[in-house]
Write a protein that holds these residues in place. Sequence first.
Motif, PDB file in Angstrom:
ATOM      1  N   PRO A   1      50.720 -50.557  23.417  1.00  0.00           N
ATOM      2  CA  PRO A   1      51.512 -50.167  24.586  1.00  0.00           C
ATOM      3  C   PRO A   1      53.020 -50.111  24.331  1.00  0.00           C
ATOM      4  CG  PRO A   1      49.900 -51.869  25.158  1.00  0.00           C
ATOM      5  CD  PRO A   1      49.892 -51.742  23.671  1.00  0.00           C
ATOM      6  N   GLU A   2      53.545 -51.052  23.546  1.00  0.00           N
ATOM      7  CA  GLU A   2      54.987 -51.093  23.334  1.00  0.00           C
ATOM      8  C   GLU A   2      55.464 -49.882  22.539  1.00  0.00           C
ATOM      9  OE1 GLU A   2      58.343 -53.982  21.281  1.00  0.00           O
ATOM     10  OE2 GLU A   2      56.431 -54.867  21.853  1.00  0.00           O
ATOM     11  N   GLU A   3      54.786 -49.586  21.447  1.00  0.00           N
ATOM     12  CA  GLU A   3      55.178 -48.431  20.621  1.00  0.00           C
ATOM     13  C   GLU A   3      55.013 -47.123  21.383  1.00  0.00           C
ATOM     14  OE1 GLU A   3      53.417 -48.224  16.755  1.00  0.00           O
ATOM     15  OE2 GLU A   3      54.037 -50.238  16.174  1.00  0.00           O
ATOM     16  N   SER A   4      54.006 -47.069  22.261  1.00  0.00           N
ATOM     17  CA  SER A   4      53.730 -45.805  22.954  1.00  0.00           C
ATOM     18  C   SER A   4      54.856 -45.400  23.895  1.00  0.00           C
ATOM     19  CB  SER A   4      52.409 -45.887  23.720  1.00  0.00           C
ATOM     20  OG  SER A   4      52.547 -46.690  24.871  1.00  0.00           O
ATOM     21  N   LEU A   5      55.768 -46.327  24.203  1.00  0.00           N
ATOM     22  CA  LEU A   5      56.906 -46.003  25.068  1.00  0.00           C
ATOM     23  C   LEU A   5      58.042 -45.320  24.302  1.00  0.00           C
ATOM     24  CD1 LEU A   5      57.025 -49.259  27.230  1.00  0.00           C
ATOM     25  CD2 LEU A   5      56.061 -47.038  27.830  1.00  0.00           C
ATOM     26  N   ALA A   6      57.894 -45.197  22.995  1.00  0.00           N
ATOM     27  CA  ALA A   6      58.920 -44.506  22.187  1.00  0.00           C
ATOM     28  C   ALA A   6      58.703 -43.000  22.306  1.00  0.00           C
ATOM     29  CB  ALA A   6      58.831 -44.954  20.729  1.00  0.00           C
ATOM     30  N   TYR A   7      58.910 -42.484  23.522  1.00  0.00           N
ATOM     31  CA  TYR A   7      58.674 -41.062  23.775  1.00  0.00           C
ATOM     32  C   TYR A   7      59.542 -40.197  22.854  1.00  0.00           C
ATOM     33  CZ  TYR A   7      56.494 -42.705  28.117  1.00  0.00           C
ATOM     34  OH  TYR A   7      55.708 -43.340  29.033  1.00  0.00           O
ATOM     35  N   GLY A   8      58.947 -39.126  22.403  1.00  0.00           N
ATOM     36  CA  GLY A   8      59.665 -38.234  21.504  1.00  0.00           C
ATOM     37  C   GLY A   8      59.414 -38.544  20.044  1.00  0.00           C
ATOM     38  N   SER A   9      58.951 -39.769  19.757  1.00  0.00           N
ATOM     39  CA  SER A   9      58.623 -40.136  18.379  1.00  0.00           C
ATOM     40  C   SER A   9      57.137 -39.967  18.135  1.00  0.00           C
ATOM     41  CB  SER A   9      59.009 -41.595  18.107  1.00  0.00           C
ATOM     42  OG  SER A   9      58.481 -42.019  16.857  1.00  0.00           O
ATOM     43  N   VAL A  10      56.766 -39.685  16.888  1.00  0.00           N
ATOM     44  CA  VAL A  10      55.346 -39.608  16.526  1.00  0.00           C
ATOM     45  C   VAL A  10      54.865 -40.928  15.937  1.00  0.00           C
ATOM     46  CG1 VAL A  10      55.327 -37.110  16.229  1.00  0.00           C
ATOM     47  CG2 VAL A  10      55.899 -38.572  14.277  1.00  0.00           C
ATOM     48  N   GLY A  11      55.702 -41.982  16.041  1.00  0.00           N
ATOM     49  CA  GLY A  11      55.257 -43.313  15.646  1.00  0.00           C
ATOM     50  C   GLY A  11      55.725 -43.732  14.270  1.00  0.00           C
ATOM     51  N   LYS A  12      55.029 -44.735  13.749  1.00  0.00           N
ATOM     52  CA  LYS A  12      55.392 -45.312  12.450  1.00  0.00           C
ATOM     53  C   LYS A  12      54.394 -44.884  11.381  1.00  0.00           C
ATOM     54  CE  LYS A  12      57.628 -49.362  14.496  1.00  0.00           C
ATOM     55  NZ  LYS A  12      57.816 -50.831  14.453  1.00  0.00           N
ATOM     56  N   LEU A  13      54.854 -44.926  10.130  1.00  0.00           N
ATOM     57  CA  LEU A  13      54.019 -44.528   8.993  1.00  0.00           C
ATOM     58  C   LEU A  13      52.711 -45.306   8.973  1.00  0.00           C
ATOM     59  CD1 LEU A  13      56.143 -44.291   5.725  1.00  0.00           C
ATOM     60  CD2 LEU A  13      54.874 -42.450   6.849  1.00  0.00           C
ATOM     61  N   ALA A  14      51.622 -44.603   8.708  1.00  0.00           N
ATOM     62  CA  ALA A  14      50.321 -45.258   8.567  1.00  0.00           C
ATOM     63  C   ALA A  14      50.322 -46.159   7.331  1.00  0.00           C
ATOM     64  CB  ALA A  14      49.215 -44.211   8.447  1.00  0.00           C
ATOM     65  N   SER A  15      49.428 -47.144   7.348  1.00  0.00           N
ATOM     66  CA  SER A  15      49.387 -48.113   6.244  1.00  0.00           C
ATOM     67  C   SER A  15      49.142 -47.408   4.911  1.00  0.00           C
ATOM     68  CB  SER A  15      48.286 -49.146   6.485  1.00  0.00           C
ATOM     69  OG  SER A  15      47.032 -48.517   6.517  1.00  0.00           O
ATOM     70  N   HIS A  16      49.652 -48.015   3.852  1.00  0.00           N
ATOM     71  CA  HIS A  16      49.491 -47.525   2.478  1.00  0.00           C
ATOM     72  C   HIS A  16      50.317 -46.273   2.174  1.00  0.00           C
ATOM     73  CE1 HIS A  16      46.168 -50.315   1.623  1.00  0.00           C
ATOM     74  NE2 HIS A  16      45.740 -50.021   2.843  1.00  0.00           N
ATOM     75  N   LEU A  17      51.155 -45.817   3.129  1.00  0.00           N
ATOM     76  CA  LEU A  17      51.937 -44.599   2.886  1.00  0.00           C
ATOM     77  C   LEU A  17      53.392 -44.914   2.575  1.00  0.00           C
ATOM     78  CD1 LEU A  17      50.778 -41.888   5.448  1.00  0.00           C
ATOM     79  CD2 LEU A  17      49.912 -42.408   3.172  1.00  0.00           C
ATOM     80  N   GLN A  18      53.989 -44.028   1.809  1.00  0.00           N
ATOM     81  CA  GLN A  18      55.431 -44.040   1.566  1.00  0.00           C
ATOM     82  C   GLN A  18      55.980 -42.689   2.011  1.00  0.00           C
ATOM     83  OE1 GLN A  18      55.667 -44.618  -2.668  1.00  0.00           O
ATOM     84  NE2 GLN A  18      55.498 -46.841  -2.526  1.00  0.00           N
ATOM     85  N   ALA A  19      57.262 -42.669   2.311  1.00  0.00           N
ATOM     86  CA  ALA A  19      57.885 -41.418   2.744  1.00  0.00           C
ATOM     87  C   ALA A  19      59.311 -41.342   2.241  1.00  0.00           C
ATOM     88  CB  ALA A  19      57.856 -41.322   4.269  1.00  0.00           C
ATOM     89  N   LYS A  20      59.812 -40.124   2.141  1.00  0.00           N
ATOM     90  CA  LYS A  20      61.233 -39.863   1.891  1.00  0.00           C
ATOM     91  C   LYS A  20      61.691 -38.813   2.891  1.00  0.00           C
ATOM     92  CE  LYS A  20      61.460 -40.471  -3.181  1.00  0.00           C
ATOM     93  NZ  LYS A  20      61.742 -39.758  -4.443  1.00  0.00           N
ATOM     94  N   ILE A  21      62.959 -38.882   3.239  1.00  0.00           N
ATOM     95  CA  ILE A  21      63.610 -37.802   3.980  1.00  0.00           C
ATOM     96  C   ILE A  21      64.568 -37.152   2.992  1.00  0.00           C
ATOM     97  CG2 ILE A  21      65.093 -37.194   5.915  1.00  0.00           C
ATOM     98  CD1 ILE A  21      62.377 -38.137   6.858  1.00  0.00           C
ATOM     99  N   VAL A  22      64.288 -35.903   2.641  1.00  0.00           N
ATOM    100  CA  VAL A  22      64.997 -35.245   1.535  1.00  0.00           C
ATOM    101  C   VAL A  22      65.865 -34.107   2.068  1.00  0.00           C
ATOM    102  CG1 VAL A  22      64.715 -33.966  -0.627  1.00  0.00           C
ATOM    103  CG2 VAL A  22      63.159 -35.848  -0.082  1.00  0.00           C
ATOM    104  N   ASP A  23      67.130 -34.117   1.677  1.00  0.00           N
ATOM    105  CA  ASP A  23      68.041 -33.041   2.043  1.00  0.00           C
ATOM    106  C   ASP A  23      67.547 -31.750   1.380  1.00  0.00           C
ATOM    107  OD1 ASP A  23      70.197 -31.136   1.942  1.00  0.00           O
ATOM    108  OD2 ASP A  23      71.584 -32.761   2.423  1.00  0.00           O
ATOM    109  N   PRO A  24      67.191 -30.726   2.181  1.00  0.00           N
ATOM    110  CA  PRO A  24      66.626 -29.500   1.581  1.00  0.00           C
ATOM    111  C   PRO A  24      67.601 -28.791   0.649  1.00  0.00           C
ATOM    112  CG  PRO A  24      66.301 -29.534   3.973  1.00  0.00           C
ATOM    113  CD  PRO A  24      67.248 -30.642   3.653  1.00  0.00           C
ATOM    114  N   ALA A  25      68.900 -28.968   0.879  1.00  0.00           N
ATOM    115  CA  ALA A  25      69.894 -28.265   0.055  1.00  0.00           C
ATOM    116  C   ALA A  25      70.169 -28.982  -1.259  1.00  0.00           C
ATOM    117  CB  ALA A  25      71.195 -28.100   0.845  1.00  0.00           C
TER     118      ALA A  25
END
Length: 557
Positions: free
Chosen positions: A364-388
Amino acid sequence: MAGLAAPPGGIDPRSGFCAATRTYHSVRTAGTFPPESLPVTVAAYAFSLLSSPLPDRPALIDAATGIAVSYPSFLAAVRSLAGGLWSSLGLRPGHVALVVAPSRLDIPVLHFALMSIGAVVSPANPASTADEYAHQVGLSRPVVAFAAPEVAAKLPAHLRTVVLGSDEYSRLSSAGAQAAAPPPVAVKQSDTAAVLYSSGTTGRVKAVAITHRNLIALICAHAENHEKVTAEATEAGEEPPPPAVTLLPLPLFHVFGFMMVLRSVSMGETAVLMERFDFGAALRAIERYRVTLLPAAPPLLVAMIKSEEARRRDLSSLLVIGVGGAPLGRQVAERFAAVFPDVQIVQGYGLTESSGSVASTVGPEESLAYGSVGKLASHLQAKIVDPATGEALRPGQRGELWIRGPVVMKGYVGDDKATAETVDSEGWLKTGDLCYFNEDGFLYIVDRLKELIKYKGYQVPPAELERILQSHPGIADAAVIPYPDEDAGQVPMAFIVRQPGSNLTAQQVMDYVGKHVAPYKKVRRVAFVTAIPKSAAGKILRRELVQQAVSMGASKL
């Protein structure tokens, strides 16, 4: 930034961001997978999670007829059909089977039976055209197709086709009951379990190879999320949620629907199948079957907000609506919450290339973060990469989302070039989506770097429609863009440059495209222009066209 107070090389417990490597790590509790060296199919793994005795609730219900399939009947049907596929049809591990049918009760049975013997299930859209099937068959090279009677004639003539519901299929379904069970098959988790069709980042449809390991990882992530919600409810002194009754208005050939059936069966829950989506029928099904979970694309929430019938029906059983397939705007989420305050909105994000879910809100608490698709699923890593620049960015900065982990596809079948462009040598999947993480580890989708149009959750590649338009003798040039639409999310809109002397009409343009593509890909708006804006390199400047379309307004189109 407060979220970057972790020591060098450390991982911030709030955001999951490691400042030293510029990599985000999942902050979810990581459950254990079966050892990678253990030969096991995803079907066997899903069944191994079921309780003994088997759950006393239906595994499947047909929304239209009310026909229910119990867990003992479902498992028996899967085993019997698996025996028939092995002994009568001669299917073996690695053989691909195309499945073209609406969401009927026998489809999950067929999917599980195929995967249980190591065969590869390849579900395709029953609304596709003969040309589209020919392209898909050329990619995945199935040895057999299982098709609903109404679509069998559209499949390539050389492909062996078994018509669902025919005497031949009935014999296969019962053959395993008489014949010996298939011998245990040594299927590696790294072997392909399914080939799903996706537009990838550009152009024509691609065949995405998903492994047994990919799907096992998804099931584990769902189980971990369920345990988190149950633990939070227990801590709060509340009853844990009941086993879900999930209405599936989603097609089972789409990764969202395919994954939801796997999830439902592995957790001993009930899936209510709809052959085709109908809003009124969905509301009636929620009421009749006491549905607790509804996976949906954002346009369904818009429809529920506007619907008088939704207010009249008894929807009190509905606890969660799981939003995926396209971004959900904060405004729609807030309007929905105001009308249905007892329904929790769970948002998620995934791709066919990630076997489904990458991130979601849990509890319930996370679901109130409207506009977000949530947090990374377990066992995953991510980067935010500048396309340029290719630089990995910090929380709050926007760039292309890259992900790495056990859900990333094996690759595109028969297209090594596209695979290498999408998954790099270190296993990073480039999603093509412009995103950022905030300092609490919530992921936000800002825009699409890739140019797919999201029509009711379906992916429509502009390049495919442009190729068709440019084949028309009366069209000199064409570009296709997403046009905002409250009900569908986006609709394909074509900008057309007529050939000199041509009197082509908007309706003729739409009819021409409609003859070549599935209904969801149809062009639904047309504007005639003197030139298509392009970059120096000849790339269509779609953003300019989108702005032009919106400023023109519907009355002028």
